[in-house]
Design a protein around this motif. Structure first.
Motif, PDB file in Angstrom:
ATOM      1  N   GLU A  30       0.812  -1.219   0.000  1.00 33.87           N
ATOM      2  CA  GLU A  30       0.000   0.000   0.000  1.00 33.87           C
ATOM      3  C   GLU A  30       0.843   1.265   0.000  1.00 33.87           C
ATOM      4  OE1 GLU A  30      -3.682   2.047   2.521  1.00 33.87           O
ATOM      5  OE2 GLU A  30      -2.890   0.079   3.080  1.00 33.87           O
ATOM      6  N   SER A  31       1.926   1.289   0.773  1.00 39.30           N
ATOM      7  CA  SER A  31       2.737   2.499   0.865  1.00 39.30           C
ATOM      8  C   SER A  31       3.444   2.822  -0.436  1.00 39.30           C
ATOM      9  CB  SER A  31       3.767   2.365   2.001  1.00 39.30           C
ATOM     10  OG  SER A  31       4.608   1.241   1.798  1.00 39.30           O
ATOM     11  N   MET A  32       3.522   1.849  -1.367  1.00 37.85           N
ATOM     12  CA  MET A  32       4.187   2.068  -2.643  1.00 37.85           C
ATOM     13  C   MET A  32       3.197   2.324  -3.773  1.00 37.85           C
ATOM     14  SD  MET A  32       6.975  -1.002  -2.224  1.00 37.85           S
ATOM     15  CE  MET A  32       7.791  -0.718  -3.788  1.00 37.85           C
ATOM     16  N   LEU A  33       1.945   1.932  -3.564  1.00 34.77           N
ATOM     17  CA  LEU A  33       0.969   1.981  -4.641  1.00 34.77           C
ATOM     18  C   LEU A  33       0.613   3.401  -5.062  1.00 34.77           C
ATOM     19  CD1 LEU A  33      -0.956   0.458  -6.506  1.00 34.77           C
ATOM     20  CD2 LEU A  33      -2.614   0.388  -4.628  1.00 34.77           C
ATOM     21  N   ALA A  34       0.574   4.332  -4.107  1.00 35.49           N
ATOM     22  CA  ALA A  34       0.124   5.696  -4.418  1.00 35.49           C
ATOM     23  C   ALA A  34       0.947   6.342  -5.520  1.00 35.49           C
ATOM     24  CB  ALA A  34       0.164   6.558  -3.159  1.00 35.49           C
ATOM     25  N   SER A  35       2.230   6.004  -5.581  1.00 32.68           N
ATOM     26  CA  SER A  35       3.094   6.636  -6.584  1.00 32.68           C
ATOM     27  C   SER A  35       2.857   6.097  -7.983  1.00 32.68           C
ATOM     28  CB  SER A  35       4.565   6.433  -6.213  1.00 32.68           C
ATOM     29  OG  SER A  35       4.957   5.078  -6.410  1.00 32.68           O
ATOM     30  N   PRO A  53       4.469  -1.026  -8.855  1.00 34.07           N
ATOM     31  CA  PRO A  53       5.546  -0.857  -7.877  1.00 34.07           C
ATOM     32  C   PRO A  53       6.595  -1.950  -8.054  1.00 34.07           C
ATOM     33  CG  PRO A  53       3.383  -0.631  -6.831  1.00 34.07           C
ATOM     34  CD  PRO A  53       3.148  -1.144  -8.226  1.00 34.07           C
ATOM     35  N   TRP A  54       7.864  -1.574  -7.886  1.00 31.41           N
ATOM     36  CA  TRP A  54       8.942  -2.551  -8.074  1.00 31.41           C
ATOM     37  C   TRP A  54       9.738  -2.746  -6.784  1.00 31.41           C
ATOM     38  CZ3 TRP A  54      13.972  -2.014 -11.399  1.00 31.41           C
ATOM     39  CH2 TRP A  54      14.549  -3.280 -11.560  1.00 31.41           C
ATOM     40  N   TYR A  55      10.278  -1.685  -6.230  1.00 32.60           N
ATOM     41  CA  TYR A  55      10.993  -1.809  -4.961  1.00 32.60           C
ATOM     42  C   TYR A  55      10.959  -0.476  -4.223  1.00 32.60           C
ATOM     43  CZ  TYR A  55      15.025   0.654  -6.988  1.00 32.60           C
ATOM     44  OH  TYR A  55      15.835   1.580  -7.575  1.00 32.60           O
ATOM     45  N   GLY A  56      11.186  -0.552  -2.929  1.00 29.90           N
ATOM     46  CA  GLY A  56      11.302   0.661  -2.122  1.00 29.90           C
ATOM     47  C   GLY A  56      12.528   0.578  -1.229  1.00 29.90           C
ATOM     48  N   ALA A  57      12.966   1.728  -0.749  1.00 25.69           N
ATOM     49  CA  ALA A  57      14.094   1.796   0.179  1.00 25.69           C
ATOM     50  C   ALA A  57      13.958   3.077   0.998  1.00 25.69           C
ATOM     51  CB  ALA A  57      15.427   1.780  -0.564  1.00 25.69           C
ATOM     52  N   ASN A  58      14.463   3.061   2.210  1.00 27.78           N
ATOM     53  CA  ASN A  58      14.341   4.227   3.075  1.00 27.78           C
ATOM     54  C   ASN A  58      15.531   4.354   4.021  1.00 27.78           C
ATOM     55  OD1 ASN A  58      12.115   1.986   4.202  1.00 27.78           O
ATOM     56  ND2 ASN A  58      13.514   2.744   5.778  1.00 27.78           N
ATOM     57  N   ARG A  59      15.586   5.484   4.697  1.00 28.86           N
ATOM     58  CA  ARG A  59      16.692   5.789   5.603  1.00 28.86           C
ATOM     59  C   ARG A  59      16.480   5.146   6.969  1.00 28.86           C
ATOM     60  NH1 ARG A  59      15.784   9.731   2.105  1.00 28.86           N
ATOM     61  NH2 ARG A  59      17.509  10.981   1.277  1.00 28.86           N
ATOM     62  N   VAL A  60      17.599   4.837   7.621  1.00 31.24           N
ATOM     63  CA  VAL A  60      17.579   4.381   9.008  1.00 31.24           C
ATOM     64  C   VAL A  60      18.693   5.119   9.756  1.00 31.24           C
ATOM     65  CG1 VAL A  60      16.835   2.095   8.207  1.00 31.24           C
ATOM     66  CG2 VAL A  60      19.226   2.453   8.856  1.00 31.24           C
ATOM     67  N   VAL A  61      18.744   4.921  11.058  1.00 31.74           N
ATOM     68  CA  VAL A  61      19.822   5.496  11.857  1.00 31.74           C
ATOM     69  C   VAL A  61      20.987   4.508  11.888  1.00 31.74           C
ATOM     70  CG1 VAL A  61      20.517   6.446  14.082  1.00 31.74           C
ATOM     71  CG2 VAL A  61      18.156   6.745  13.279  1.00 31.74           C
ATOM     72  N   VAL A  62      22.153   4.994  11.500  1.00 32.39           N
ATOM     73  CA  VAL A  62      23.386   4.210  11.543  1.00 32.39           C
ATOM     74  C   VAL A  62      24.169   4.677  12.766  1.00 32.39           C
ATOM     75  CG1 VAL A  62      25.462   3.532  10.281  1.00 32.39           C
ATOM     76  CG2 VAL A  62      23.388   4.199   9.022  1.00 32.39           C
ATOM     77  N   TYR A  63      24.591   3.747  13.613  1.00 39.69           N
ATOM     78  CA  TYR A  63      25.312   4.183  14.820  1.00 39.69           C
ATOM     79  C   TYR A  63      26.572   3.358  15.037  1.00 39.69           C
ATOM     80  CZ  TYR A  63      23.376   0.211  17.528  1.00 39.69           C
ATOM     81  OH  TYR A  63      23.055  -1.033  18.001  1.00 39.69           O
ATOM     82  N   GLY A  95      11.702   5.999  -0.839  1.00 43.19           N
ATOM     83  CA  GLY A  95      12.160   6.130  -2.205  1.00 43.19           C
ATOM     84  C   GLY A  95      12.042   4.797  -2.926  1.00 43.19           C
ATOM     85  N   GLY A  96      12.282   4.791  -4.209  1.00 47.24           N
ATOM     86  CA  GLY A  96      12.204   3.545  -4.940  1.00 47.24           C
ATOM     87  C   GLY A  96      11.861   3.765  -6.396  1.00 47.24           C
ATOM     88  N   SER A  97      11.471   2.695  -7.052  1.00 44.18           N
ATOM     89  CA  SER A  97      11.171   2.755  -8.482  1.00 44.18           C
ATOM     90  C   SER A  97       9.945   1.929  -8.823  1.00 44.18           C
ATOM     91  CB  SER A  97      12.355   2.240  -9.302  1.00 44.18           C
ATOM     92  OG  SER A  97      13.412   3.174  -9.350  1.00 44.18           O
ATOM     93  N   ASN A  98       9.293   2.342  -9.913  1.00 42.63           N
ATOM     94  CA  ASN A  98       8.198   1.606 -10.520  1.00 42.63           C
ATOM     95  C   ASN A  98       8.610   1.140 -11.904  1.00 42.63           C
ATOM     96  OD1 ASN A  98       6.533   2.289  -8.291  1.00 42.63           O
ATOM     97  ND2 ASN A  98       6.008   4.247  -9.248  1.00 42.63           N
ATOM     98  N   LEU A  99       7.885   0.186 -12.441  1.00 46.46           N
ATOM     99  CA  LEU A  99       8.075  -0.257 -13.820  1.00 46.46           C
ATOM    100  C   LEU A  99       6.833   0.116 -14.621  1.00 46.46           C
ATOM    101  CD1 LEU A  99       9.650  -3.788 -13.267  1.00 46.46           C
ATOM    102  CD2 LEU A  99      10.813  -1.735 -14.086  1.00 46.46           C
ATOM    103  N   ALA A 100       7.023   0.697 -15.797  1.00 48.83           N
ATOM    104  CA  ALA A 100       5.913   1.185 -16.607  1.00 48.83           C
ATOM    105  C   ALA A 100       6.077   0.747 -18.050  1.00 48.83           C
ATOM    106  CB  ALA A 100       5.844   2.714 -16.523  1.00 48.83           C
ATOM    107  N   ASN A 116       7.473  -5.167  -3.247  1.00 43.28           N
ATOM    108  CA  ASN A 116       6.410  -4.464  -3.945  1.00 43.28           C
ATOM    109  C   ASN A 116       5.034  -5.063  -3.702  1.00 43.28           C
ATOM    110  OD1 ASN A 116       6.927  -6.825  -5.382  1.00 43.28           O
ATOM    111  ND2 ASN A 116       6.475  -5.913  -7.375  1.00 43.28           N
ATOM    112  N   ARG A 117       4.987  -6.270  -3.119  1.00 44.47           N
ATOM    113  CA  ARG A 117       3.732  -6.993  -2.944  1.00 44.47           C
ATOM    114  C   ARG A 117       3.612  -7.518  -1.518  1.00 44.47           C
ATOM    115  NH1 ARG A 117       2.032  -9.461  -8.127  1.00 44.47           N
ATOM    116  NH2 ARG A 117       0.969 -10.998  -6.821  1.00 44.47           N
TER     117      ARG A 117
END
Length: 418
Positions: free
Chosen positions: A120-125, A136-146, A301-306, A344-345
């Motif tokens: 769902e979080s990827m479908l809107a785009s 939707p193909w893939y997503g990626a996001n930031r985390v805290v690196v310590y 962030g991420g990418s879709n296929l069209a 993506n699914r």
């Protein structure tokens, strides 16, 4: 997504196994026995692309040519390709760019894929007015690196809430010589997550137009927390995460206890530290939320296929896209990336290694946010970015309401300009 997903993905090399890939944009030209696919540099492991194309060619008798594209200048190349017949059949598009291309009429509607169990979080785009224009193909996001050793020396605990996060940074500040967190003054997607935590966003729909939405209680609260975190950093208030590049130019060259970054940045920092003869001791945790019940929102962030509306081989283009994003091949894609992508699914499972960056990243997938999905958003991100300017001004002491009012005016003007 403007950067490589993670260094572990590698660079998809142009080899014979990829059916003669290149980036000359020659396209299939309407050949019923050929298909041209554009994928971005670093998006897909070569092994996955090769196996997928071999399976597709066995099933359909159609040769697939994959042309690897660079992110720099891609918007101009895609715009040109979508205005010409037969240049490319299937193409990868950054998720924040998809709606813009769909609105220009360049992408084919994919009604036959609308009922798939997309994340769902990827479908809107990938949708415009209820019509699916990409998968939707893939997503990626930031985390805290310590830095585990610094946190251990400080007696700091991995936090589960914002308050605990601040407590940990205070412990590091009091008990070590390390910079508690490196946070540039203009990491505006990080700010966007804090605003989303408050129920707000950068802009809102205003009838048929859009309007800037920073001069709101949600915007102010998000910026207030950002400023609290940034007070633990020595970064100038007019820096962003790319200039200087935090992973290779900052973290390896000074004692930084923590920072917020993407997977490819974490891998880059590890490599840079090792090149200098050191050894990285990184741990990872999701950005904490206001309470332990929900993680903090993160830009997904991420990418879709069209499919190109003017594809030379539209029928096979749809078949290739359907196969590539099916449960079987989406699972293979996640596995090829060691679980380091947001699937993506909902019928695909990511199983990253315990303690890995990927584990922390995937944990936040359900609280991913996107910027306003409209063609004009690209105008807002053009330098000088009014959101970045607001951040610097507020961190330098300007009244939030005044800075936000100016930013909203500029956002409104730009976002409604095609």
């Amino acid at each position: 997504m403007r950067r490589k997903l993670i260094a572990a993905l590698g660079v998809a090399a142009c080899t014979a196994a990829l059916a003669g890939c290149g980036d000359d944009g020659s396209g299939g030209g309407g050949d019923p026995d050929a298909l041209t696919v554009w994928l971005m540099d670093g998006s897909a492991p070569e092994s996955w692309v090769t196996e997928l194309n071999e399976a597709f060619e066995r099933e359909h008798g159609v040769e697939v040519t994959v042309e690897i594209q660079q992110w720099e200048g891609i918007q101009d190349r895609v715009t040109t390709a979508l205005s010409e017949d037969g240049t490319v059949d299937v193409l990868e598009i950054g998720n924040t760019q998809t709606v813009g291309y769909a609105n220009t009429g360049g992408l084919a509607a994919l009604d036959e894929l609308a009922d798939q169990p997309w994340t769902e979080s990827m479908l809107a785009s990938a949708e415009v007015d209820g019509t699916l224009y990409a998968a939707p193909w893939y997503g990626a996001n930031r985390v805290v690196v310590y830095d585990r050793s610094v946190w251990a020396d400080a007696g700091a605990e991995v936090p589960t809430t914002r308050d605990e996060w601040i407590d940990a940074l205070e412990a590091i500040e009091q008990n070590t010589d390390a910079e508690p967190i490196y946070l540039p003054g203009q990491s505006y997607y990080v700010l966007g997550g804090f605003i989303a935590d408050e129920g707000g966003g950068f802009a809102v729909e205003d009838g048929e137009d859009w309007a800037g939405a920073l001069n709101t209680p949600a915007g102010e609260a998000g910026m207030e927390f950002y400023a609290e975190l940034q007070s633990f950093s020595t970064s100038p208030t007019d820096n962003d995460e790319a200039e200087p590049q935090q992973s290779t130019e900052v973290v390896p060259n000074q004692e930084v206890a923590s920072w917020i970054g993407l997977g490819w940045e974490a891998a880059g920092a590890i490599a840079a530290i090792e090149e200098q003869g050191g050894e990285a001791d990184f741990g990872y945790f999701p950005i904490p939320g206001k309470s332990a019940d929900e993680l903090g929102h993160v830009f997904l962030g991420g990418s879709n296929l069209a499919v190109n509306e003017r594809a030379g081989n539209p029928e096979m283009a749809r078949e290739w896209l359907r196969m590539a994003t099916s449960a079987e091949w989406a699972q293979k894609y996640v596995d090829a990336n060691d679980g380091g992508v947001v699937p993506n699914r909902t019928d695909v499972t990511a199983s990253p290694a315990s303690g890995s960056f990927a584990e922390a990243m995937v944990a936040s997938a359900d609280v991913g946010f996107l910027p306003p999905l409209t063609t004009g958003w690209a105008n807002v991100e053009t330098d000088p970015n009014p959101i970045k300017e607001l951040m610097t001004n507020v961190l330098d002491g300007e009244d939030y309401a005044s800075a936000a009012e100016a930013a909203d005016s500029e956002i409104t003007t730009r976002i409604n300009r095609e």
